[in-house]
Design a protein around this motif. Structure first.
Motif, mmCIF file in Angstrom:
data_model
loop_
_atom_site.group_PDB
_atom_site.id
_atom_site.type_symbol
_atom_site.label_atom_id
_atom_site.label_comp_id
_atom_site.label_asym_id
_atom_site.label_seq_id
_atom_site.Cartn_x
_atom_site.Cartn_y
_atom_site.Cartn_z
ATOM 1 N N THR A 153 3.062 16.700 4.859
ATOM 2 C CA THR A 153 2.751 15.446 4.075
ATOM 3 C C THR A 153 4.011 15.029 3.746
ATOM 4 O O THR A 153 5.001 14.627 3.457
ATOM 5 C CB THR A 153 1.777 15.772 2.663
ATOM 6 N N THR A 154 3.825 13.054 3.776
ATOM 7 C CA THR A 154 4.334 12.372 3.566
ATOM 8 C C THR A 154 4.049 11.163 2.591
ATOM 9 O O THR A 154 3.017 10.968 2.923
ATOM 10 C CB THR A 154 5.492 11.852 4.314
ATOM 11 N N VAL A 155 5.115 10.765 1.270
ATOM 12 C CA VAL A 155 3.802 9.483 0.273
ATOM 13 C C VAL A 155 4.733 8.128 1.042
ATOM 14 O O VAL A 155 6.754 8.532 0.221
ATOM 15 C CB VAL A 155 3.362 10.238 -0.768
ATOM 16 N N GLN A 156 4.433 6.994 1.425
ATOM 17 C CA GLN A 156 5.364 6.334 1.615
ATOM 18 C C GLN A 156 4.957 4.952 1.265
ATOM 19 O O GLN A 156 3.871 4.840 0.885
ATOM 20 C CB GLN A 156 6.016 5.832 3.551
ATOM 21 N N ILE A 157 5.832 3.701 1.170
ATOM 22 C CA ILE A 157 5.262 2.298 0.505
ATOM 23 C C ILE A 157 5.474 1.734 1.524
ATOM 24 O O ILE A 157 6.451 1.518 2.385
ATOM 25 C CB ILE A 157 5.837 2.346 -0.807
ATOM 26 N N TYR A 158 4.495 0.312 2.394
ATOM 27 C CA TYR A 158 4.635 -0.364 2.259
ATOM 28 C C TYR A 158 3.908 -1.593 2.157
ATOM 29 O O TYR A 158 3.375 -1.631 1.389
ATOM 30 C CB TYR A 158 3.903 -0.218 3.591
ATOM 31 N N PHE B 120 0.882 -0.917 0.150
ATOM 32 C CA PHE B 120 -0.119 0.550 -0.226
ATOM 33 C C PHE B 120 0.974 0.805 -0.351
ATOM 34 O O PHE B 120 1.666 1.069 0.766
ATOM 35 C CB PHE B 120 -0.295 -0.175 0.994
ATOM 36 N N VAL B 121 0.231 2.256 -0.610
ATOM 37 C CA VAL B 121 0.720 3.909 -0.612
ATOM 38 C C VAL B 121 0.334 4.612 0.432
ATOM 39 O O VAL B 121 -1.493 5.207 0.489
ATOM 40 C CB VAL B 121 0.721 4.159 -2.035
ATOM 41 N N ASP B 122 1.049 4.915 1.452
ATOM 42 C CA ASP B 122 0.267 5.798 2.417
ATOM 43 C C ASP B 122 0.429 7.397 2.453
ATOM 44 O O ASP B 122 1.607 7.665 2.116
ATOM 45 C CB ASP B 122 1.280 5.091 3.518
ATOM 46 N N THR B 123 0.058 8.143 2.030
ATOM 47 C CA THR B 123 -0.003 9.561 2.062
ATOM 48 C C THR B 123 -1.066 9.916 3.291
ATOM 49 O O THR B 123 -2.056 10.006 3.877
ATOM 50 C CB THR B 123 -0.856 10.313 0.481
ATOM 51 N N ASN C 115 6.220 -2.043 13.857
ATOM 52 C CA ASN C 115 5.341 -2.421 14.092
ATOM 53 C C ASN C 115 5.114 -3.757 12.706
ATOM 54 O O ASN C 115 6.272 -3.954 11.817
ATOM 55 C CB ASN C 115 4.528 -1.616 12.487
ATOM 56 N N PRO C 116 5.036 -5.277 13.886
ATOM 57 C CA PRO C 116 5.372 -6.136 13.010
ATOM 58 C C PRO C 116 4.700 -6.675 11.775
ATOM 59 O O PRO C 116 4.731 -7.673 11.402
ATOM 60 C CB PRO C 116 4.786 -7.529 13.845
ATOM 61 N N TYR C 117 3.058 -5.940 11.543
ATOM 62 C CA TYR C 117 2.562 -6.505 10.974
ATOM 63 C C TYR C 117 2.769 -5.789 8.930
ATOM 64 O O TYR C 117 1.858 -5.971 8.184
ATOM 65 C CB TYR C 117 0.866 -5.992 10.859
ATOM 66 N N ILE C 118 4.189 -4.491 8.893
ATOM 67 C CA ILE C 118 4.451 -4.078 7.835
ATOM 68 C C ILE C 118 5.079 -4.015 7.127
ATOM 69 O O ILE C 118 6.594 -3.946 9.118
ATOM 70 C CB ILE C 118 3.380 -3.072 7.901
ATOM 71 N N THR D 152 10.503 5.951 0.586
ATOM 72 C CA THR D 152 9.747 7.080 0.498
ATOM 73 C C THR D 152 9.395 7.674 -1.049
ATOM 74 O O THR D 152 10.732 7.640 -1.178
ATOM 75 C CB THR D 152 9.854 8.144 1.707
ATOM 76 N N LEU D 153 8.763 8.552 -1.062
ATOM 77 C CA LEU D 153 8.123 8.607 -2.276
ATOM 78 C C LEU D 153 8.014 10.424 -2.676
ATOM 79 O O LEU D 153 8.794 10.786 -3.624
ATOM 80 C CB LEU D 153 6.908 8.163 -2.691
ATOM 81 N N TYR D 154 7.694 10.788 -1.652
ATOM 82 C CA TYR D 154 7.923 12.405 -0.931
ATOM 83 C C TYR D 154 7.716 12.339 0.216
ATOM 84 O O TYR D 154 7.208 11.704 1.006
ATOM 85 C CB TYR D 154 6.412 12.770 -2.374
ATOM 86 N N ASP D 155 8.473 13.998 0.742
ATOM 87 C CA ASP D 155 8.446 14.270 1.789
ATOM 88 C C ASP D 155 8.342 15.594 1.534
ATOM 89 O O ASP D 155 9.639 16.218 1.698
ATOM 90 C CB ASP D 155 10.153 13.440 2.975
ATOM 91 N N ALA D 156 6.918 16.579 1.887
ATOM 92 C CA ALA D 156 7.289 17.915 1.854
ATOM 93 C C ALA D 156 8.106 18.172 2.970
ATOM 94 O O ALA D 156 8.439 19.805 2.539
ATOM 95 C CB ALA D 156 5.757 17.778 2.331
ATOM 96 N N SER D 157 8.745 17.748 3.984
ATOM 97 C CA SER D 157 9.754 18.876 5.110
ATOM 98 C C SER D 157 11.034 18.649 4.199
ATOM 99 O O SER D 157 11.863 19.617 4.742
ATOM 100 C CB SER D 157 9.791 17.923 5.998
#
Length: 949
Positions: free
Chosen positions: A546-551, A535-538, A597-600, A605-610
């Protein structure tokens, strides 16, 4: 349409692009283009008619499927105001999963009077068919248009192209068969100007294909193939609900599911439309329309959702005697639907068995429960017995991704492996069992649909998912090819598979606590691949841009899939029914990504606004430079303490504002005046170093209407430029989600039913009084509060001024609804009921009168200050609302100021209009709040300088 080839010598992929339709100069645009599941056709709507074009035809041949006879008719389009604006249905046609035809709508707006909006220049105008409250709605029909098989259709295209001539410019009237299911078929001869109905059925003999000549940009038509495919079979809507077509989806057996609402939106019917084809003639189809499920809420309304999930294998309902057989017939399937029957949106599992329970769904069990709500189904991994949802389990101020088991007990006892049993439809035991169950339960099935308040929509597969799978494959270095879901589902339907899963423990009513997968606090928006593996998490939080990350998900670690873990000992299991909390801690909560987190598994990281290179000014310290952060394997967000978060800032704005610091708002909670609910607010406090410790002049930023939440843990709260600007010049700005707002459950939302504008004002008054008691806001005897809002917020701002004149003394109302008889049907009647001039309505005159701002204008204090803003081309909340208010203000001698935007619609979009509006708004509040407070505030001169006055 693009195709990719690989050059033999260089192995370099080359892409070729084919134009399927080119908009002629000054001609109509193609709308809502959709690729058929088999990829051989593209359908689109052109001037209200439906066309298809072959992706493999070099002649760019267009096949016209419908012929509207009136400008007020359209095929394959959702109407603007009811379907698109209010029901969130933007489609008007749906490809059959095997590409053999299309389900489509016919929308007739002939009985909806046009509302004319004049353009400010050139003398132009536009007419909108706007369904006013209590008046006639557009009439929507649903039908099925079968197409021949691809091989035959392709041959007809070639034959038609050979006989095509460039001089062809006219078409003769096609004959279209219009037959209603369960009614006598009849035929219509249709052209662009007339419509006639024959008393007998005739066989159509022609259809039309249109070739686009790109040289002269003309659409040229010619007869090309047999119109045995030109039958449109129209279905009769269910008698309980036939006013609104809310959703259309496809079921696993190839049938369509249409969701219909009644006018009062108290009944939602799921209609199953079975399409039975004759193998000898593709167009010779039979259709059966039966009710699949009914949801009723007589004392309220039913909120539509986009939540419906097909379970890959049918689950045995608990009412089946599993000891004797427990087998399901062919054609059975299970669905996960959403309902607010417990006052919170939760998910429920159902099974459909042909010929059983009057062909209606059979309840299996609840998948979620408690005082929190499920907001969206993100994905499903049936192999690992897990469903992924977004919800408010941790906090109503946050949104997270959760994993829940589909079958808790069975998974726990089998270590995640589901049980199988072979079944055939000819099994006598199964048939006898189904008949026996039908006889025992058919009498109670009608009552069951009243007790189970259900609503649904099939989850739409996100177009990013296939690409996401390819990205995951590339990141992992593998060669994970995406499966073609359309062909897989088609082959599943066509094969008479005798294997059906028998989940023997589905009769349990126990639900498992959701397992949170998103590690960072705040608001999350998740897109998951079709297999439920990545999943991609924004996401963002008050302190985190805002950050956009893949898990990657690790489903084998879930308690119900781990044979060494007792799922009943899960540390969250005792909180299944817990009430969603609302932590007001402005720092990230305990699960901020630093915990493992043992489940993911964090991937990238696709994008990090900071750390965006475009950031030039630090929003917390005012210093320049770009901050950096690191991301750990668990997705932890780390910001440098010496140089925290940065965002772009305009130098001149920074100078005029005085303070360059963007402080996140402080979240507060307090009870309503009657103590029945807890309200949440976001507080933007002025810098004490500049403006002292308070109390401050108060401005309330309001919306207050249903389906909207404005107070949450999101970076959008921190970068609210209007609130930050007002804070920087000395205002205390507050946002409060009053009763009626979203994400708090149906009871919280429905408290405003039949009394819009009452509880919202009371809750905003409670917010002001709370801040005054806290010593943050000036007492009303010294300085009344200001208020501003847009659309429903403009309506609420007016109601605050009129109905609480001792608390609010200055307001800005943008594009306000001033009387609900001037707004559309679906929205207004959902909350206010039908007005008395609508057929079958009750007595709602008093409710509409009380909810109208016009009735409360006499209560507006003579010294109150009011600024009205509106776009003259507003097609949503018409400018007529403001003119009616002005007439009433003049009638009672009330002062007002008016700013118009001649070329804007519901909200200003052009940069110059936005700047002008923001400057006028802030100047108005400064003039009537800050300057009047000079005698009580030593910082008055400095505040005036900050505002640029």
């Amino acid at each position: 349409s693009s195709s990719t080839n690989t050059t033999a010598t260089t192995n370099t992929p080359t892409t070729t692009t084919t134009c399927l339709y080119a908009k002629p100069k000054g001609g109509p645009p193609a709308m809502d283009a959709q690729l058929s599941p088999n990829g051989q056709w593209v359908a689109f709507v052109l001037e209200g008619d439906l066309y298809v074009v072959s992706t493999s035809s070099s002649q760019n041949l267009l096949l016209r499927l419908t012929y509207k006879s009136s400008p007020t008719l359209s095929y394959g389009l959702a109407d603007n105001f009811v379907a698109q604006e209010e029901m969130d249905r933007h489609e008007g046609y749906w490809w059959h999963p095997d590409s053999s035809g299309l389900v489509l709508t016919e929308v007739d707006e002939s009985e909806v009077p046009p509302y004319r909006i004049h353009h400010p220049e050139g003398g132009g105008y536009e007419d909108h068919r706007y369904p006013f409250c209590g008046q006639t709605n557009p009439k929507t029909q649903l039908g099925f248009l079968p197409l021949t098989d691809n091989a035959v259709l392709s041959q007809q295209i070639l034959n038609g192209s050979r006989s095509m001539t460039a001089s062809t410019g006219t078409t003769s009237s096609p004959t279209v068969t219009r037959s209603h299911a369960h009614s006598q078929a009849h035929t219509m001869n249709v052209n662009k100007h007339t419509m006639s109905t024959n008393s007998h059925t005739t066989s159509p003999t022609m259809n039309h294909s249109t070739n686009l000549n790109n040289n002269n940009n003309n659409l040229q038509s010619n007869t090309s193939y047999s119109s045995s495919n030109n039958f449109i079979h129209w279905f009769t809507p269910p008698r309980e609900a036939k006013e609104y077509l809310a959703r259309v989806t496809w079921l696993p057996d190839g049938s369509a599911c249409a969701q219909w609402q009644n006018r009062t939106q108290t009944c939602l019917v799921y209609q199953r439309i079975e399409i039975i084809r004759n193998a000898n003639a593709a167009a010779n189809c039979n259709y059966k329309c039966k009710t699949l499920w009914i949801e009723r809420r007589p004392q309220g309304w039913i909120n539509l959702t986009h939540m419906m999930q097909v379970v890959n294998e049918p689950v045995v309902p608990p009412t089946v005697n599993t000891q004797s057989s427990g087998l399901l017939p062919d054609g059975s399937f299970s669905l996960i639907l959403a309902s607010e029957k417990t006052d919170f949106m939760h998910l429920y599992l159902y099974t459909y068995c042909p010929g059983w329970n009057n062909d209606m769904l059979i309840p299996v069990r609840a998948l979620t429960e408690g005082e929190w709500m499920v907001e969206r189904i993100v994905g499903m991994d049936a192999k690992n017995n897990v469903l992924y949802v977004m919800g408010t389990y941790d906090s109503v101020l946050e949104k997270h991704l959760y994993a829940i088991p589909i079958n808790t007990t069975a998974a726990a006892t089998t270590g995640g492996r589901q049980l199988h049993r072979k079944v055939t439809s000819s099994n006598n035991t199964t048939t006898n069992m189904m008949n026996q169950h039908h006889n025992n339960h058919s009498s109670s099935s009608h009552m069951m649909d009243v007790e189970y308040d259900e609503q649904q929509q099939q989850q739409q597969i996100n177009p990013m998912r296939r690409s996401l799978k390819n990205v995951m494959s590339a990141l992992s270095g593998g060669n994970n090819h995406a499966n073609t879901s359309a062909s897989a589902s088609s082959s599943t339907r066509q094969s008479s598979s005798s294997q059906r899963r028998n989940n023997n423990n589905t009769n349990t009513t126990t639900t498992h606590a959701p397992i949170r997968l998103t590690p960072l606090s705040g608001m999350h928006n998740v897109v998951m691949d079709s297999d439920g593996k990545y999943f991609v998490d924004t996401s963002s939080d008050l302190h985190r841009p805002t950050t956009v990350q893949i898990y990657q998900v690790l489903p084998e670690q879930f308690p119900w899939n781990n044979s060494h873990t007792n799922c009943n000992n899960n540390n969250n299991n005792n909180n299944v029914r817990r009430k969603a909390s609302a932590s007001n801690n402005n720092n990230t909560n305990t699960n901020n990504g630093k915990q493992q987190n043992p489940y993911i598994r964090f991937l990238h990281t696709l994008y990090d606004a900071s750390v965006d290179d475009k950031t030039i000014v630090n929003c917390f310290t005012g210093t320049t430079g770009t901050s950096r952060s690191t991301t750990t394997s668990t997705g932890t967000y780390n910001a440098s303490s010496s140089n925290p978060i940065s965002i772009p800032r305009n130098a001149s704005l920074r100078a005029n504002a005085g303070a360059s610091v963007f402080q996140p708002p402080e979240l507060r909670s307090f009870p309503t005046t009657d103590g029945t609910e807890i309200l949440h607010a976001a507080l933007y406090q002025p810098d004490p170093a500049i403006f002292g410790n308070g109390p401050y002049p108060l401005v309330c930023s309001v919306y207050g209407g249903p389906h909207v939440q404005r107070v949450c843990r999101s970076w959008s709260q921190t970068c609210d430029l209007r609130a930050q600007r007002l804070r920087s010049i000395g205002f205390l700005v507050v946002k409060c989600d009053n009763r009626g707002s979203a994400r708090r459950g149906w009871a919280f939302e429905s408290s405003i039913q039949h009394r819009l504008g009452r509880l919202e004002v009371l809750d905003q008054v409670a917010c002001v009084e709370y801040l005054q008691k806290e010593g943050l806001a000036l007492p009303s005897r010294h300085q009344k509060a200001g208020v501003y809002g847009w659309s429903y917020g403009g309506y609420l701002a007016l109601q605050c001024l009129c109905r609480a004149p001792n608390v609010f003394g200055c307001g800005v109302a943008g594009a306000p609804v001033t009387s609900w008889d001037g707004y559309d049907t679906h929205y207004t009647e959902r909350y206010m009921g039908l007005p008395n001039n609508a057929a079958g309505s009750g007595s709602t005159t008093a409710a509409y009168t009380e909810a109208s701002v016009l009735e409360h204008v006499p209560l507006l204090a003579n010294h109150s200050k009011l600024l009205l803003l509106h776009g003259l081309m507003d097609e949503n909340v018409h400018f007529r609302h403001t003119t009616r208010l002005i007439s009433r203000l003049i009638q009672y001698g009330k002062e007002y100021e008016l700013i118009l935007f001649p070329e804007e619609r519901h909200s200003p979009r052009r940069l110059r209009d936005r700047i002008y509006m923001e400057q006028k708004l802030s100047d108005f509040l400064v003039q009537h709040l800050l300057l009047l407070n000079n005698n009580n505030n030593n910082a008055g001169q400095q505040q005036q300088q900050h505002a640029g006055l």
